[in-house]
Design a protein around this motif. Structure first.
Motif, short mmCIF file in Angstrom:
data_model
loop_
_atom_site.label_atom_id
_atom_site.label_comp_id
_atom_site.label_asym_id
_atom_site.label_seq_id
_atom_site.Cartn_x
_atom_site.Cartn_y
_atom_site.Cartn_z
N ARG A 6 0.83 -1.22 0.00
CA ARG A 6 0.00 0.00 0.00
C ARG A 6 0.86 1.26 0.00
O ARG A 6 0.33 2.36 -0.12
CB ARG A 6 -0.94 0.00 1.21
CG ARG A 6 -1.99 -1.09 1.19
CD ARG A 6 -3.01 -0.88 2.29
NE ARG A 6 -2.40 -0.90 3.61
CZ ARG A 6 -2.17 -2.00 4.32
NH1 ARG A 6 -2.49 -3.19 3.82
NH2 ARG A 6 -1.63 -1.93 5.51
N GLU A 7 2.18 1.11 0.16
CA GLU A 7 3.07 2.25 0.23
C GLU A 7 4.15 2.13 -0.86
O GLU A 7 5.32 1.90 -0.58
CB GLU A 7 3.71 2.33 1.62
CG GLU A 7 2.67 2.54 2.71
CD GLU A 7 3.24 2.56 4.12
OE1 GLU A 7 2.48 2.87 5.04
OE2 GLU A 7 4.44 2.27 4.29
N THR A 8 3.69 2.27 -2.09
CA THR A 8 4.57 2.05 -3.24
C THR A 8 5.30 3.32 -3.64
O THR A 8 4.93 4.43 -3.28
CB THR A 8 3.75 1.54 -4.44
OG1 THR A 8 2.75 2.51 -4.77
CG2 THR A 8 3.08 0.22 -4.13
N GLY A 9 6.35 3.12 -4.43
CA GLY A 9 7.06 4.24 -5.04
C GLY A 9 8.05 4.92 -4.11
O GLY A 9 8.33 4.47 -3.01
N PRO A 10 8.60 6.06 -4.57
CA PRO A 10 9.60 6.79 -3.80
C PRO A 10 9.05 7.24 -2.44
O PRO A 10 7.91 7.65 -2.32
CB PRO A 10 9.92 8.00 -4.67
CG PRO A 10 9.55 7.58 -6.06
CD PRO A 10 8.36 6.69 -5.90
N LYS A 11 9.90 7.17 -1.44
CA LYS A 11 9.57 7.62 -0.09
C LYS A 11 10.75 8.45 0.42
O LYS A 11 11.91 8.12 0.13
CB LYS A 11 9.32 6.44 0.85
CG LYS A 11 8.10 5.60 0.47
CD LYS A 11 6.81 6.36 0.74
CE LYS A 11 5.58 5.56 0.37
NZ LYS A 11 4.35 6.30 0.69
N GLY A 12 10.47 9.49 1.21
CA GLY A 12 11.59 10.30 1.66
C GLY A 12 11.19 11.53 2.43
O GLY A 12 10.29 11.48 3.28
N ALA A 13 11.83 12.66 2.11
CA ALA A 13 11.65 13.89 2.88
C ALA A 13 11.75 15.10 1.97
O ALA A 13 12.18 15.00 0.82
CB ALA A 13 12.72 13.96 3.97
N TYR A 14 11.35 16.24 2.51
CA TYR A 14 11.48 17.50 1.79
C TYR A 14 12.66 18.31 2.32
O TYR A 14 12.82 18.47 3.54
CB TYR A 14 10.21 18.34 1.93
CG TYR A 14 9.10 17.97 0.97
CD1 TYR A 14 9.23 18.23 -0.39
CD2 TYR A 14 7.94 17.36 1.43
CE1 TYR A 14 8.22 17.89 -1.28
CE2 TYR A 14 6.92 17.02 0.54
CZ TYR A 14 7.08 17.28 -0.80
OH TYR A 14 6.08 16.93 -1.68
N VAL A 15 13.46 18.81 1.41
CA VAL A 15 14.45 19.84 1.74
C VAL A 15 13.79 21.17 1.42
O VAL A 15 13.36 21.41 0.29
CB VAL A 15 15.75 19.66 0.92
CG1 VAL A 15 16.70 20.82 1.18
CG2 VAL A 15 16.41 18.33 1.27
N VAL A 16 13.69 22.02 2.43
CA VAL A 16 12.96 23.28 2.30
C VAL A 16 13.93 24.45 2.45
O VAL A 16 14.66 24.54 3.46
CB VAL A 16 11.84 23.40 3.36
CG1 VAL A 16 11.02 24.66 3.15
CG2 VAL A 16 10.94 22.16 3.32
N ARG A 17 13.94 25.33 1.47
CA ARG A 17 14.81 26.52 1.52
C ARG A 17 13.93 27.77 1.57
O ARG A 17 12.99 27.91 0.78
CB ARG A 17 15.75 26.56 0.32
CG ARG A 17 16.64 25.33 0.25
CD ARG A 17 17.76 25.46 -0.78
NE ARG A 17 18.52 24.21 -0.85
CZ ARG A 17 19.47 23.86 0.01
NH1 ARG A 17 19.81 24.69 0.98
NH2 ARG A 17 20.10 22.71 -0.10
N VAL A 18 14.27 28.65 2.49
CA VAL A 18 13.52 29.88 2.69
C VAL A 18 14.46 31.06 2.45
O VAL A 18 15.58 31.10 3.00
CB VAL A 18 12.96 29.95 4.13
CG1 VAL A 18 12.13 31.22 4.32
CG2 VAL A 18 12.12 28.71 4.44
N ASP A 19 14.05 32.02 1.59
CA ASP A 19 14.92 33.16 1.32
C ASP A 19 14.60 34.34 2.26
O ASP A 19 13.73 34.22 3.13
CB ASP A 19 14.86 33.57 -0.15
CG ASP A 19 13.52 34.18 -0.56
OD1 ASP A 19 12.69 34.48 0.34
OD2 ASP A 19 13.29 34.35 -1.77
N GLU A 20 15.29 35.45 2.08
CA GLU A 20 15.14 36.59 2.97
C GLU A 20 13.71 37.13 3.02
O GLU A 20 13.24 37.63 4.04
CB GLU A 20 16.07 37.74 2.54
CG GLU A 20 17.55 37.41 2.64
CD GLU A 20 18.10 36.87 1.33
OE1 GLU A 20 17.30 36.27 0.55
OE2 GLU A 20 19.30 37.02 1.09
N ALA A 21 13.01 37.00 1.90
CA ALA A 21 11.64 37.52 1.82
C ALA A 21 10.60 36.50 2.30
O ALA A 21 9.40 36.77 2.25
CB ALA A 21 11.33 37.94 0.40
N GLY A 22 11.04 35.32 2.73
CA GLY A 22 10.10 34.30 3.18
C GLY A 22 9.58 33.41 2.09
O GLY A 22 8.69 32.58 2.33
#
Length: 427
Positions: free
Chosen positions: A226-242
């Motif tokens: 039931r949990e097929t395909g790629p699994k992982g995490a998000y890399v989140v980048r925030v700039d000076e303006a948000g």
């Protein structure tokens, strides 16, 4: 104005998951699966270092059980210590699988690891590696597994930070198929003062909203078909303006895959064999040199339908599949055929038999009419399962079937009844 920073958002690690339900699994497959959650977590840590993130947020269910294994806790301690040595701080909330009242070993954790308590929502400053304040991170852990309160309602942004990041293990808008723990509404998350909601609990990757971002990263390692395909995490980048830029990164050590093979146009078993072999190689290619646990669903209308209805057909084809895949002991990018499900149908009638007044014609028409009427299909399914529905679990299963699932069940029942009648006539 704020400062640019980066963080990694992951959830639902389920370290030391037991992977129940696999049958006749070779030792190489069993051992790889047993280690897969740990290997995926190690990939996650390597990702954090490679992407040079400033901190990591883990949104619950780090472990697979409230009484978490000692092995899982020691691996967690070691990996978070490695991140801390690189100056990467980690913020952790506990969810329904690893609540605060579960058994915990008495371990010393690095100063750069913060576990949110279960009494109230905390706000903790998160700094860039150069020491400059990047954000406040907010969180609360589950005191026990069965949390039905709306925890999101307790989150309040505090002044003093350029960015506000909320970490929460919850079911947003009552997502079907998941326990309704810490239920909340997307509207309330999107209308608050938080720029990013780092969620956990749902194992599918979902971005529910942007600005503010409301995000499920999914789990880091699939644990069933039931949990097929790629699994992982998000890399989140925030700039000076948000402004927020998100990139998903696959950390799965073993992939789960489901492939559909049609019998349409296949006249011989040799044709079906060729299609099954193609599905195996396609799954292997998509895995990028990683192992695969594969489920194949054989469906469609065709001449092979009757021959696939034999009681032993699915088991025989599965055994052959495993032979064709080769031994998992001999290569690292193995494919293990976990199951083969046959959901084929007879060819559409070309001689008008379904329109005649005989029993098969009446049966086919009744099935089509019931499948097209949601209320009638529900009544038909309930009637057919009247005896077994006395069992609570089966009653719950029956009630949860969608209109599409009921239509498929009725269609399969009609096909099976017709096949049994034809088989009897031919004897």
């Amino acid at each position: 104005m704020g400062v640019p920073f980066a963080f990694l958002h992951a959830a639902d690690l389920h370290l030391d998951s037991p992977f129940r339900g696999l049958t006749r699994v070779p030792p190489a497959v069993r051992e790889r699966l047993k280690e897969s959650t740990f290997a995926s977590f190690q990939r996650l840590a390597l990702l954090a270092r490679r992407e040079k993130v400033d901190f990591v947020v883990l949104a619950g269910d780090l472990y697979d059980a409230a009484d978490r294994s000692l092995r899982a806790q020691l691996r967690m301690q070691r990996t978070l210590a490695e991140l801390a040595e690189d100056g990467i701080r980690t913020f952790v909330v506990h969810g329904n699988h690893d609540p605060a009242n579960g058994w915990q070993a008495k371990l010393e954790w690095p100063k750069l690891v913060h576990f949110f308590g279960s009494g109230e929502v905390e706000a903790v400053p998160a700094y860039r590696r150069d020491g400059e304040l990047a954000a406040y991170v907010y969180g609360i852990s589950y005191p026990e597994a069965n949390v039905t309160d709306n925890l999101a309602a307790r989150y309040r942004a505090r002044p003093g930070a350029p960015f506000h990041l909320a970490v929460l293990h919850a079911n947003v808008d009552g997502s079907a198929g998941h326990d309704d723990y810490a239920p909340c509404k997307l509207a309330e998350l999107a209308s608050g003062d938080f720029q990013y909601w780092a969620l956990g609990h749902i194992h599918d990757r979902r971005v529910l909203n942007e600005y503010p971002h409301v995000v499920y990263p999914g789990n880091i390692q699939g644990r069933s078909v039931r949990e097929t395909g790629p699994k992982g995490a998000y890399v989140v980048r925030v700039d000076e303006a948000g402004r927020i830029e998100m990139a998903f990164r696959d950390t799965a050590d073993v992939l789960w895959s489901e492939k559909t093979v049609s019998i349409e146009g296949a006249e011989r078993e040799q044709d079906l064999k060729a299609r099954l072999l193609e599905a195996i190689e396609q799954a292997r290619g998509e895995a990028d040199h990683r192992p695969v646990v594969l489920r194949i669903r054989v469906e469609g209308r065709g001449a092979l339908h009757d021959r696939l209805q034999r009681e032993t057909a699915a088991a025989e084809w599965l055994e052959e599949l495993r032979e064709w895949c080769g031994s998992p002991e001999e290569r690292d990018d193995w494919v293990w055929a976990d199951s083969l499900v046959i959901r084929t149908r007879a060819p559409a009638s070309e001689d008008g038999r379904e329109d005649e007044d005989g029993f098969l014609g009446v049966l086919a028409r009744a099935g089509r009419e019931a499948a097209a009427d949601p209320e009638r299909s529900r009544e038909l399914l309930d009637g057919a399962l009247e005896q077994v529905r006395r069992h609570p679990k089966l009653r719950e299963w029956s009630a949860a079937r969608s209109a599409e699932e009921r239509e498929e069940l009725i269609g399969r029942a009609v096909e099976l009844a017709a096949w049994l009648l034809r088989d009897r006539e031919e004897r």
